[in-house]
Design a protein around this motif. Structure first.
Motif, PDB file in Angstrom:
ATOM      1  N   GLY A 174       0.957  -1.282  -0.145  1.00 43.56           N
ATOM      2  CA  GLY A 174      -0.153  -0.006   0.137  1.00 43.56           C
ATOM      3  C   GLY A 174       0.921   1.255  -0.022  1.00 43.56           C
ATOM      4  O   GLY A 174       2.053   1.291   0.374  1.00 43.56           O
ATOM      5  N   GLU A 175       0.143   2.471  -0.393  1.00 45.40           N
ATOM      6  CA  GLU A 175       0.828   3.841  -0.489  1.00 45.40           C
ATOM      7  C   GLU A 175       0.326   4.400   0.859  1.00 45.40           C
ATOM      8  O   GLU A 175      -0.302   4.276   1.824  1.00 45.40           O
ATOM      9  N   GLU A 176       1.023   5.675   1.164  1.00 45.84           N
ATOM     10  CA  GLU A 176       0.638   6.494   2.118  1.00 45.84           C
ATOM     11  C   GLU A 176      -0.846   6.748   2.167  1.00 45.84           C
ATOM     12  O   GLU A 176      -1.713   6.988   3.236  1.00 45.84           O
ATOM     13  N   MET A 178      -7.314   0.169  -7.073  1.00 40.62           N
ATOM     14  CA  MET A 178      -7.638  -1.307  -6.391  1.00 40.62           C
ATOM     15  C   MET A 178      -8.149  -2.047  -7.772  1.00 40.62           C
ATOM     16  O   MET A 178      -8.564  -1.469  -8.494  1.00 40.62           O
ATOM     17  N   GLY A 179      -8.717  -3.094  -7.085  1.00 37.11           N
ATOM     18  CA  GLY A 179      -9.331  -4.157  -8.097  1.00 37.11           C
ATOM     19  C   GLY A 179     -10.794  -4.043  -7.917  1.00 37.11           C
ATOM     20  O   GLY A 179     -11.580  -3.556  -7.111  1.00 37.11           O
ATOM     21  N   GLY A 180     -11.508  -4.478  -9.357  1.00 38.63           N
ATOM     22  CA  GLY A 180     -12.745  -4.523  -9.092  1.00 38.63           C
ATOM     23  C   GLY A 180     -13.659  -3.073  -9.561  1.00 38.63           C
ATOM     24  O   GLY A 180     -14.811  -2.918  -9.328  1.00 38.63           O
ATOM     25  N   ALA A 181     -12.927  -2.092 -10.017  1.00 41.82           N
ATOM     26  CA  ALA A 181     -13.101  -0.612 -10.071  1.00 41.82           C
ATOM     27  C   ALA A 181     -13.565  -0.468 -11.528  1.00 41.82           C
ATOM     28  O   ALA A 181     -13.045  -1.226 -12.565  1.00 41.82           O
ATOM     29  N   ARG A 182     -14.305   0.469 -11.816  1.00 40.69           N
ATOM     30  CA  ARG A 182     -14.565   0.693 -13.154  1.00 40.69           C
ATOM     31  C   ARG A 182     -13.665   1.573 -14.078  1.00 40.69           C
ATOM     32  O   ARG A 182     -12.898   2.627 -13.175  1.00 40.69           O
ATOM     33  N   ASN A 201      -0.772   2.268  -6.343  1.00 36.12           N
ATOM     34  CA  ASN A 201      -1.780   1.398  -6.361  1.00 36.12           C
ATOM     35  C   ASN A 201      -1.908   0.946  -4.941  1.00 36.12           C
ATOM     36  O   ASN A 201      -0.919   1.082  -3.946  1.00 36.12           O
ATOM     37  N   ASN A 202      -3.120   0.292  -4.590  1.00 34.41           N
ATOM     38  CA  ASN A 202      -3.268  -0.262  -3.086  1.00 34.41           C
ATOM     39  C   ASN A 202      -3.502  -1.784  -2.995  1.00 34.41           C
ATOM     40  O   ASN A 202      -4.480  -2.147  -4.241  1.00 34.41           O
TER      41      ASN A 202
END
Length: 376
Positions: free
Chosen positions: A42-44, A202-206, A285-286
């Motif tokens: 993950g990022e900040e 993240m995953g699952g995004a449009r 990304n996260n």
């Protein structure tokens, strides 16, 4: 070719799960990927992660324990490459495993089953799986056959094919090849399906394909990845969504200023059509993915990758249909011809409740593996 009597299982719905890698890496249909591909940290600006229990409550079958998953993976590794091995299945009640095999099991597999703390049974594959795979590959590669997908059921009793409508009407596939039954289990081309303003990558995004002036396509992000050797970050999507060099944004507008990648112009930098996979490079990304409804702001953490055995339950989470569980794996290493892409290898599942598993715009919605803090 020897025929052995066994039970019959019919093929139902077809959906796919892609396994892909960054440039210079390798991924296999059995679920093993190279060490050069990893889930990114993950990022900040990482969001607070929701508990996995919310996702597990959506499952329609009991969770698969890590012990079962490890044993299934070990059996698959021992069987891979042996012409007698078909697949390994997790029982619906999660009480043990079934290894589908033609003839007597190998000494190595028999010894593993005897020593394992997990219950491992052997079931008979009617025909030699290697012969079935050769026949399936030949039918799929023959442009005159009209076959767009060729499936080998776990009991190895036939080769099940999906054919085009024209092939069904004009040139139906043979009823058998070298004594092996060929059964038509579906008709029609397999056509690729084309949450809503993702700020975390993240995953699952449009996500939307941007031409520079207009939006001309929409898909879903799969999961975040990073190439350790270079530090490059990205997200996975489906290769049928676009070409290398295409630009992707997270929210449609006339200027493309809100690019999905938050830099690098959201550029698709790599495609592996054989797994219908692609990478969109990002500046950050996260390691998470969206769950619940199609417009949900609920997400949970991504914890790794895993082997997917027959009998596992998969939950698809795309930006059109949302989270849909109850997709039971029938076959891994499933070969088919995807319209506009070509030969692809994926995972075939059946929707246990008859619900719509995925819709237009869900490619490549993330697929959390049943009951584990592991997804792919």
């Amino acid at each position: 070719m020897t025929r052995r009597r066994t039970s019959r299982v019919a093929m139902a719905a077809i959906v796919t799960a892609a396994l892909i890698a960054l440039p210079g890496t390798i991924a296999s249909a059995s679920g093993n990927s190279s060490n050069d591909l990893e889930v990114t940290g993950g990022e900040e600006n990482a969001p607070p992660w929701a508990p996995d229990s919310a996702l597990q409550e959506r499952l329609t079958l009991p969770p698969i324990t890590q012990e079962l998953l490890d044993a299934a993976s070990a059996i698959d590794k021992l069987g891979s490459g042996d012409p007698r091995y078909n697949t390994v299945e997790v029982l619906p009640d999660r009480s043990g495993l079934v290894t589908w095999w033609h003839g007597e099991p190998s000494a190595e597999l028999a010894a593993y089953a005897e020593a394992s703390d997990v219950s491992v049974a052997f079931a008979e594959s009617t025909y030699l799986p290697a012969d079935l795979r050769r026949i399936a590959a030949a039918l799929l590669s023959d442009p005159t056959s009209g076959v767009v997908a060729a499936s080998i059921p776990k009991d190895g009793s036939a080769v099940e094919v999906r054919v085009t409508e024209s092939a069904r009407q004009v040139t139906a596939p043979p009823s058998d090849v070298a004594g092996v039954p060929i059964e038509v289990a579906g008709v029609g081309d397999i056509v690729p399906f084309a949450r809503q303003n993702d700020i975390y990558a993240m995953g699952g995004a449009r996500i939307y394909r941007f031409t520079g002036t207009t939006i001309d396509a929409g898909c879903s992000s799969g999961f975040p990845v990073q190439q350790p050797s270079t530090g490059y970050k990205g997200v996975v999507t489906a290769s049928h969504c676009g070409d290398v060099g295409s630009q992707w944004v997270r929210w449609p507008n006339s200027t493309g200023s809100t690019v999905y990648a938050y830099g690098n112009n959201g550029s698709m930098v790599a495609r592996i059509p054989s797994y219908d996979g692609a990478i969109i490079q990002t500046t950050f990304n996260n390691p998470g993915f969206y769950v619940s409804a199609w417009d949900s702001a609920t997400y949970t953490a991504l914890n790794g990758v895993a082997f997917v055995p027959v009998g596992a339950e998969i939950c698809y989470s795309g930006s059109t249909t949302g989270l849909v569980c109850g997709n039971i794996v029938q076959e891994t290493g499933y070969p088919y011809n995807l319209s506009g892409v070509g030969a692809v290898t994926g995972v075939r599942t059946v929707q246990s409740s008859g619900a719509i598993a995925a819709g237009e715009g869900d490619s490549l919605g993330l697929s959390p593996l049943s009951g584990l803090r592991v997804v792919l």
